[in-house]
Design a protein around this motif. Sequence first.
Motif: not given
Length: 370
Positions: A219-246
């Motif tokens: 569970k992480a803060r990511i953009r909602c559908t169609d990039n409208k606002g922030w939502c909380v949902r699974d970030g998956g390996t996409s989000y994990a990769t961003a954190l690894a890059s960071a």
Amino acid sequence: MVMPAAADTDPPDYLTVMKAQEMWKVADGSGITVAVVDSGFREVPGVPSESVLSGVSVMSPPAEQPDKKYPAHDDVDGHGTSMTAAIVGDGTGGAPKGLAPGAKVMPVRTSLGTTMGFAAGAEGAKGIRYAADNGAKIINLSWGDYFAFEQIKSAVQYAQSKGALVFAAMGNEGEGNNANNLTAMIPGVIGVGAIDEKGMPLMLSSYGPDTDLSAYGSKARIRCTDNKGWCVRDGGTSYATALASASAALIWSAHLDWTANQVARVLIETAGAPLDGSKRTDRLGYGVTRPRMMLLEKAGNPGAPDVDPLAPAPVKAPAPSADPTAAAPRRAKSAGGESGDVPWEWPALGAVVAVGICLGIAVLVKRRRR
């Protein structure tokens, strides 16, 4: 389930677990540019404009409008904006606080998330080359593509020759057919899996012999559908990769004279190893990224600057047999059925765009690092 980001739906504070506040007193990513080759970036509350470079769009124009241009600072999908926020967000307006707030993000916009998404692989290859030529030390690939694999591989190798460190999401098919992102098997690329709030492998995270590291992806803060606002949902390996890059940006900013190999080696050496005592597992790789171990505990040996830490150790040739009648070793038979064929198959699967954009591909035999 998608929920609006609010106080009663806050995701777990992984930054506190990682001791981010303490790390930022030592290094915050300053001096490091992370290229996010993705769906672009839209200026939204929670992501400081000064943290995002002008970047570039490599989107292919439609056939009927060959001169059409697309701005890099636009993102109809929100995926690229979410990855950018995970790295340099300021935590306001519902956005996440980025793990490397002092870094700069270079947005490289492809057709991911659009009706032209089938072109994203080839576009991404161009974007990787652009990033390497324009100062990106780290290249974040939170997506995968099969059909343009050779172009992506060539572009990644070019970026590596320029000194860049490349991270690729493993994919989000762990609960289905466990199809992995082929990009993660390119020599030198760090394949990233995802963990949950308890530090266990996230069920949706794809896994296999190309998993090298893991990071938070639940569970992480990511953009909602169609990039409208922030939502909380699974970030998956996409989000994990961003954190690894960071995480890499934090370490590199503390040692600007290190090479990509040295940063990768320290990330691997200081990772939180699998709980079963294994050196690595297909689920977690060598473990969960812990940049605090280097920044706060001074752990990790950077080692040789020009040696890939994931390259297999040289195999010592056996001494020649004194018995002249000894039989020559038998050649292994490949999956293709004939000696010498490539020992695996790549099913023809297309790119899948979701919270994490993953690639359907079954790698039967791991042929790993250079």
